[in-house]
Design a protein around this motif. Structure first.
Motif, PDB file in Angstrom:
ATOM      1  N   UNK A   1       0.838  -1.194   0.000  1.00 33.63           N
ATOM      2  CA  UNK A   1       0.000   0.000   0.000  1.00 33.63           C
ATOM      3  C   UNK A   1       0.877   1.249   0.000  1.00 33.63           C
ATOM      4  N   UNK A   2       0.370   2.305  -0.615  1.00 34.98           N
ATOM      5  CA  UNK A   2       1.112   3.558  -0.734  1.00 34.98           C
ATOM      6  C   UNK A   2       0.281   4.702  -0.191  1.00 34.98           C
ATOM      7  N   UNK A   3       0.919   5.573   0.598  1.00 31.26           N
ATOM      8  CA  UNK A   3       0.263   6.732   1.180  1.00 31.26           C
ATOM      9  C   UNK A   3       1.048   7.986   0.846  1.00 31.26           C
ATOM     10  N   UNK A   4       0.330   9.091   0.785  1.00 31.19           N
ATOM     11  CA  UNK A   4       0.966  10.396   0.593  1.00 31.19           C
ATOM     12  C   UNK A   4       0.429  11.335   1.675  1.00 31.19           C
ATOM     13  N   UNK A   5       1.339  11.886   2.473  1.00 31.69           N
ATOM     14  CA  UNK A   5       0.951  12.784   3.555  1.00 31.69           C
ATOM     15  C   UNK A   5       0.727  14.184   2.990  1.00 31.69           C
ATOM     16  N   UNK A   6      -0.441  14.751   3.242  1.00 32.29           N
ATOM     17  CA  UNK A   6      -0.733  16.108   2.794  1.00 32.29           C
ATOM     18  C   UNK A   6       0.022  17.117   3.656  1.00 32.29           C
ATOM     19  N   UNK A   7       0.723  18.028   2.990  1.00 33.19           N
ATOM     20  CA  UNK A   7       1.458  19.086   3.695  1.00 33.19           C
ATOM     21  C   UNK A   7       2.311  18.505   4.828  1.00 33.19           C
ATOM     22  N   UNK A   8       3.138  17.520   4.466  1.00 32.29           N
ATOM     23  CA  UNK A   8       3.894  16.779   5.473  1.00 32.29           C
ATOM     24  C   UNK A   8       4.778  17.686   6.320  1.00 32.29           C
ATOM     25  N   UNK A   9       5.523  18.590   5.667  1.00 28.26           N
ATOM     26  CA  UNK A   9       6.461  19.423   6.417  1.00 28.26           C
ATOM     27  C   UNK A   9       5.755  20.354   7.391  1.00 28.26           C
ATOM     28  N   UNK A  10       4.476  20.640   7.126  1.00 23.35           N
ATOM     29  CA  UNK A  10       3.736  21.526   8.018  1.00 23.35           C
ATOM     30  C   UNK A  10       3.367  20.834   9.322  1.00 23.35           C
ATOM     31  N   UNK A  11       3.590  19.514   9.396  1.00 25.10           N
ATOM     32  CA  UNK A  11       3.255  18.772  10.613  1.00 25.10           C
ATOM     33  C   UNK A  11       4.371  18.848  11.646  1.00 25.10           C
ATOM     34  N   UNK A  12       5.593  19.157  11.214  1.00 22.15           N
ATOM     35  CA  UNK A  12       6.724  19.157  12.128  1.00 22.15           C
ATOM     36  C   UNK A  12       6.728  20.361  13.056  1.00 22.15           C
ATOM     37  N   UNK A  13       6.987  20.113  14.333  1.00 22.47           N
ATOM     38  CA  UNK A  13       7.048  21.183  15.327  1.00 22.47           C
ATOM     39  C   UNK A  13       8.479  21.690  15.453  1.00 22.47           C
ATOM     40  N   UNK A  14       8.646  23.006  15.373  1.00 22.33           N
ATOM     41  CA  UNK A  14       9.971  23.602  15.457  1.00 22.33           C
ATOM     42  C   UNK A  14      10.413  23.760  16.910  1.00 22.33           C
ATOM     43  N   UNK A  15      11.685  23.514  17.151  1.00 30.53           N
ATOM     44  CA  UNK A  15      12.265  23.743  18.479  1.00 30.53           C
ATOM     45  C   UNK A  15      13.064  25.039  18.517  1.00 30.53           C
ATOM     46  N   UNK A  16      13.304  25.662  17.353  1.00 33.44           N
ATOM     47  CA  UNK A  16      14.010  26.944  17.293  1.00 33.44           C
ATOM     48  C   UNK A  16      13.009  28.059  16.991  1.00 33.44           C
ATOM     49  N   UNK A  17      13.395  29.277  17.328  1.00 32.67           N
ATOM     50  CA  UNK A  17      12.572  30.448  17.008  1.00 32.67           C
ATOM     51  C   UNK A  17      12.935  30.926  15.605  1.00 32.67           C
ATOM     52  N   UNK A  18      11.984  30.797  14.682  1.00 35.98           N
ATOM     53  CA  UNK A  18      12.199  31.200  13.292  1.00 35.98           C
ATOM     54  C   UNK A  18      11.129  32.210  12.918  1.00 35.98           C
ATOM     55  N   UNK A  19      11.552  33.330  12.319  1.00 33.30           N
ATOM     56  CA  UNK A  19      10.631  34.406  11.933  1.00 33.30           C
ATOM     57  C   UNK A  19      10.666  34.552  10.414  1.00 33.30           C
ATOM     58  N   UNK A  20       9.476  34.669   9.819  1.00 34.86           N
ATOM     59  CA  UNK A  20       9.353  34.723   8.362  1.00 34.86           C
ATOM     60  C   UNK A  20       8.443  35.889   7.976  1.00 34.86           C
TER      61      UNK A  20
ATOM     62  N   UNK B   1       5.807  36.644  10.674  1.00 36.01           N
ATOM     63  CA  UNK B   1       5.272  35.356  11.121  1.00 36.01           C
ATOM     64  C   UNK B   1       6.291  34.634  11.998  1.00 36.01           C
ATOM     65  N   UNK B   2       5.907  34.383  13.227  1.00 33.95           N
ATOM     66  CA  UNK B   2       6.728  33.526  14.098  1.00 33.95           C
ATOM     67  C   UNK B   2       6.246  32.094  13.895  1.00 33.95           C
ATOM     68  N   UNK B   3       7.113  31.278  13.315  1.00 31.63           N
ATOM     69  CA  UNK B   3       6.702  29.937  12.903  1.00 31.63           C
ATOM     70  C   UNK B   3       6.570  29.007  14.099  1.00 31.63           C
ATOM     71  N   UNK B   4       5.400  28.409  14.227  1.00 34.64           N
ATOM     72  CA  UNK B   4       5.172  27.366  15.231  1.00 34.64           C
ATOM     73  C   UNK B   4       5.446  25.980  14.657  1.00 34.64           C
ATOM     74  N   UNK B   5       5.168  25.815  13.387  1.00 30.68           N
ATOM     75  CA  UNK B   5       5.398  24.548  12.687  1.00 30.68           C
ATOM     76  C   UNK B   5       6.398  24.786  11.553  1.00 30.68           C
TER      77      UNK B   5
END
Length: 500
Positions: free
Chosen positions: A90-109, A125-129
């Motif tokens: 079986x094959x799966x594709x995660x929608x917006x996969x990178x948006x699921x990761x939680x950041x441990x650093x403070x990144x501003x965009x 934007x202070x990135x939470x994900x």
């Protein structure tokens, strides 16, 4: 674009803050892409917001960036096991996969172009994900998925951290993933489906059904096995090189000496580097081009006109063999064996030698390599023995991975070598003074032979399948070597009954 922005908002990807609180602001942009089906037709149009990761500062916006992806040999091994045991794939594709990761650093965009908040137009934007384009995005996504798999009883294998195994029940489940594409297999289809349901409750995903197209590799099920091809990927490479209508060649390279650093440098080497980089990924299903790609990759820093000619020759060969691929046969025995060879001082410029090997699980090729040796060899025995040592390392890794997956072969893995002196050295308890510079390789191989974990035996040069990975093969041997390595034509597969 609106759909992507809405998904980011629902995911709570960022919070708007005053720009004064941001020590460094990362830019962003929209990237548009057309996604195609395996037959080349348009699947959908896609817009994605991507951060400009080159604006990030090490130690401030990110620390660790490495994220493991499944190894090609692991992928072929799992597919071979699944085919041999008639498991579901079986094959799966995660929608917006990178948006699921939680950041441990403070990144501003900066705010997305065209979607600036009218109430706070100057905020950032202070990135939470995580978001696509960030240097640590893939690592954050890997950690997020790994945490979920841990909570459901999966464990990563030591041999490949992108391959997870669930063996707490009588019916194991195997998961391997390459960024956001996931392959799930196991002997019990109902348990596989049950896990996919639980995975869907945590992540937004698309169930693509049975495995058919995975990262440029087309997978065709057949009554006798599984056919892996990269025909569409080759077509894309030919289109990029403006060689879609070129004249085909019968072999990947000429038998004359390979181009060296001598010659007129290319005015713009970008196209050369891009195409050779693309060809490296083609080795996933085409061991017949591994030697030529290895040679061309050695001149990425300063390619010449001669190298460009050799590259075009390889592309012409691919044009004529576009439908070749590896065939993983059903009911293949669980027995490892490998062929290893070396071309002594084959590089007439540096006099370095090339190591080549092909590893089979039963009749299925699962690992191969063509690589220039890092040191000069003073004899054919030395260069062949180094090749045996490299092959032993690969075989031991595969044995370890099979053991973690719950498979153990009762037959000792065999390495076939066509050099009798190298075979004698691998079992000889007396260390010869002329082999002092090979001490590590000598003790490593001899130890494995004495333990009985591998067996090194002789085969005739005419039966050496690793020849195609150490030197250009002649035209009259082309079809013989191709078939022996395990490559077949897609047309021969389609002529028989295909399970769809």
């Amino acid at each position: 674009m609106q759909e992507e922005h809405d998904a980011l908002t629902r995911n709570n990807t960022w919070s708007l803050v005053p720009p004064e609180s941001a020590p460094n602001i990362v830019g962003c942009k929209w990237v548009f892409r057309t996604k195609f089906k395996p037959d080349g037709t348009v699947e959908r149009l896609k817009a994605r917001l991507v951060a400009k990761g080159f604006h990030q500062r090490p130690g401030l916006d990110y620390i660790e960036t490495f994220s493991p992806v499944v190894k090609p040999a692991s992928l072929r091994l799992i597919l071979s096991l699944a085919t041999s045991h008639n498991w579901c794939l079986r094959q799966l594709d995660i929608n917006n996969a990178f948006l699921q990761g939680t950041l441990t650093e403070d990144v501003y965009m900066s705010q997305p172009p065209g979607f600036t908040d009218s109430s706070f137009p100057h905020h950032v934007c202070k990135l939470n994900k995580a978001i696509y384009g960030l240097r640590q995005a893939s690592r954050a996504w890997y950690n997020e998925l790994k945490s979920f798999l841990f909570s459901t009883g999966f464990k990563p294998t030591i041999s490949d951290p992108s391959l997870f195994v669930h063996t707490s029940t009588s019916s194991p489940i195997y998961i391997l993933f390459y960024v956001d594409d996931i392959i799930i297999t196991g002997p019990n289809p109902s348990k596989v489906s049950s896990f996919i349901t639980s995975l869907a409750t945590r992540f937004s995903l698309k169930d693509l059904g049975n495995l058919s197209y995975f990262h440029g590799v087309e997978v065709l099920p057949h009554s006798n096995g599984l056919f892996l091809s990269q025909a569409k990927y080759i077509l894309d490479l030919l289109h990029r090189a403006n060689m879609s209508d070129c004249k085909s060649a019968s072999t990947p390279s000429t038998t004359s000496p390979h181009p060296t650093t001598d010659g007129t440098p290319l005015a713009n080497p970008t196209d050369y580097r891009s195409l050779v980089g693309g060809l490296q990924y083609l080795s996933l299903t085409r061991p017949d081009v591994a030697f030529s790609v290895n040679k061309l990759s050695q001149f990425m820093h300063r390619p010449t006109v001669n190298h460009w000619t050799a590259l075009k020759r390889l592309l012409r060969y691919l044009h004529g063999s576009i439908h070749l691929g590896i065939f993983l046969r059903r009911n293949s025995p669980l027995q490892l064996h490998a062929f290893t060879d070396a071309d002594w001082a084959g590089d007439k410029k540096t006099y370095r030698s090339t190591t080549g090997y092909v590893v089979y699980l039963g009749s299925n090729p699962i690992a191969w390599s063509s690589k220039r040796q890092s040191t000069l060899a003073r004899s054919s025995t030395e260069v062949e023995f180094r090749a045996v040592a490299s092959t032993t390392t690969e075989v031991q890794w595969i044995v370890s991975l099979l053991s973690e997956l719950g498979f153990k072969s009762i037959v000792t893995p065999t390495i076939f070598c066509d050099n009798l002196s190298a075979i004698h050295y691998s079992a000889n308890p007396i260390f010869h003074s002329r082999m002092k510079h090979l001490a590590l390789d000598f003790h490593f191989v001899r130890e494995k032979v004495q333990e009985g974990t591998i067996r090194v035996t002789h085969n005739k040069g005419a039966d050496q399948l690793a020849d195609a990975l150490t030197k250009p093969f002649l035209k009259h041997r082309h079809h013989d070597l191709i078939s022996k390595i395990g490559l077949v034509s897609r047309s021969s597969i389609l002529r028989e009954h295909i399970k769809l």
